[in-house]
Design an enzyme around this catalytic site. Sequence first.
Site, PDB file in Angstrom:
ATOM      1  N   ASN A 217     -18.920  21.190  32.093  1.00 61.27           N
ATOM      2  CA  ASN A 217     -19.768  21.259  33.288  1.00 61.27           C
ATOM      3  C   ASN A 217     -20.062  19.876  33.852  1.00 61.27           C
ATOM      4  O   ASN A 217     -20.054  19.673  35.067  1.00 61.27           O
ATOM      5  CB  ASN A 217     -21.071  21.983  32.961  1.00 61.27           C
ATOM      6  CG  ASN A 217     -20.932  23.490  32.968  1.00 61.27           C
ATOM      7  OD1 ASN A 217     -20.078  24.047  33.658  1.00 61.27           O
ATOM      8  ND2 ASN A 217     -21.773  24.174  32.201  1.00 61.27           N
ATOM      9  N   HIS A 222     -19.814  22.916  37.686  1.00 61.65           N
ATOM     10  CA  HIS A 222     -20.114  24.278  37.240  1.00 61.65           C
ATOM     11  C   HIS A 222     -19.106  25.299  37.760  1.00 61.65           C
ATOM     12  O   HIS A 222     -18.920  26.354  37.150  1.00 61.65           O
ATOM     13  CB  HIS A 222     -21.534  24.667  37.662  1.00 61.65           C
ATOM     14  CG  HIS A 222     -22.596  23.958  36.871  1.00 61.65           C
ATOM     15  ND1 HIS A 222     -23.060  24.422  35.665  1.00 61.65           N
ATOM     16  CD2 HIS A 222     -23.264  22.795  37.103  1.00 61.65           C
ATOM     17  CE1 HIS A 222     -23.984  23.599  35.186  1.00 61.65           C
ATOM     18  NE2 HIS A 222     -24.128  22.607  36.047  1.00 61.65           N
ATOM     19  N   ASP A 226     -17.594  27.875  35.272  1.00 64.77           N
ATOM     20  CA  ASP A 226     -17.598  29.330  35.434  1.00 64.77           C
ATOM     21  C   ASP A 226     -16.197  29.907  35.293  1.00 64.77           C
ATOM     22  O   ASP A 226     -16.007  30.990  34.711  1.00 64.77           O
ATOM     23  CB  ASP A 226     -18.178  29.700  36.799  1.00 64.77           C
ATOM     24  CG  ASP A 226     -19.688  29.543  36.861  1.00 64.77           C
ATOM     25  OD1 ASP A 226     -20.309  29.327  35.796  1.00 64.77           O
ATOM     26  OD2 ASP A 226     -20.252  29.642  37.969  1.00 64.77           O
ATOM     27  N   GLU A 252     -22.407  29.774  27.322  1.00 70.13           N
ATOM     28  CA  GLU A 252     -21.051  29.830  26.773  1.00 70.13           C
ATOM     29  C   GLU A 252     -20.985  30.688  25.509  1.00 70.13           C
ATOM     30  O   GLU A 252     -20.035  30.600  24.737  1.00 70.13           O
ATOM     31  CB  GLU A 252     -20.548  28.420  26.462  1.00 70.13           C
ATOM     32  CG  GLU A 252     -21.279  27.690  25.342  1.00 70.13           C
ATOM     33  CD  GLU A 252     -22.521  26.951  25.785  1.00 70.13           C
ATOM     34  OE1 GLU A 252     -22.919  26.008  25.083  1.00 70.13           O
ATOM     35  OE2 GLU A 252     -23.105  27.327  26.827  1.00 70.13           O
TER      36      GLU A 252
END
Length: 349
Positions: A217, A222, A226, A252
């Site tokens: 991240n 992000h 994702d 996660e």
Amino acid sequence: MIHVLKHVESITRHRDRTLLEVGVASALYEILRPEAVNLFKVQDAGHRTLLHRLAHAGSDGVRYCDTDFDTADEILALDSREDFRACVAEERIVADASAGNGRITYCLPVAYDGKVSGVIELRASAALDNERLDLALGFINLYRNYLSLLDYSERDTLTGLLNRRTFDDNLDKILGAITASRVDEALLPGADRRQHGPVSAPHWLAVMDADRFKRINDEFGHLYGDEVLILLANLMRESFRFEDKLFRFGGEEFVAVLTPTSAEDVARVLERFREKVEQYHFPQVGQVTISIGYVPLRAGDTPSAALGAADEALYYAKNHGRNRVCAYPALVEAGEILPRTFNDDLELF
């Protein structure tokens, strides 16, 4: 009409899939009075598509399969019956009168979210008129809409895996069933208990965590983080058996509840998944690894104790190089970690 409305009320009160399936099968049987009603789930299994019977209603009574811990009492390959195959492939009602003696079998598709997820089979001694078929379709539409709502409430919006709340409900149910079955075995006379053979293989709980996910991240953003989570969920679907339950806990963290299997098999399945993740090239990010801790589910376990044991094994894997699969019982037996007593009120995640 009031009779029909009572069945509608009975079906729509349920938030449990098994009760919903039994309610639909029972309502169709009592209202239409065919010889039998069977409700099948359509399930992809590698290169084949299978039909698992989840509920039956007929003159011989009502039977059902609780998919959290039961095996379906009838499993058919989709291509073994042309009427089922056509119903699923063409998403239409298929009537088959090949049995003779005026008997006719109807296959009605249960379709939502762009695919046929189930088939309802009506076995009748004579053809059903249009009014009764329309009534059957009305109940199926109600069932379909409820399934869609259940899926929306039970699934993680990013990955499509089952969510944490659904996990809590499933684990409570499975542990309760395991404990009840062991109590039943204990109450059997000695001779009867021997006929049941050895204790069956256990369910397994595996907790999985993507290694160094914060770095992903931080370095890539992000959006790519994702995407990694979505791809991990896809790899889970490819790696586990279709009857295993797969969950995202948030962040996660992922969890799998595996249906009964041997210790050797569960180790092989989890190691195969770990290797698949390690060897996969994630766009922009490159290599991602995952650590896994797992434990068998036993009679008398509480949800927090089972999660705590799997979590202990996971953190051992994290603290000893990451990208590892660790079994809690093996770690305890080897003296690598001490057995723990878990407080039911402890929040583990």
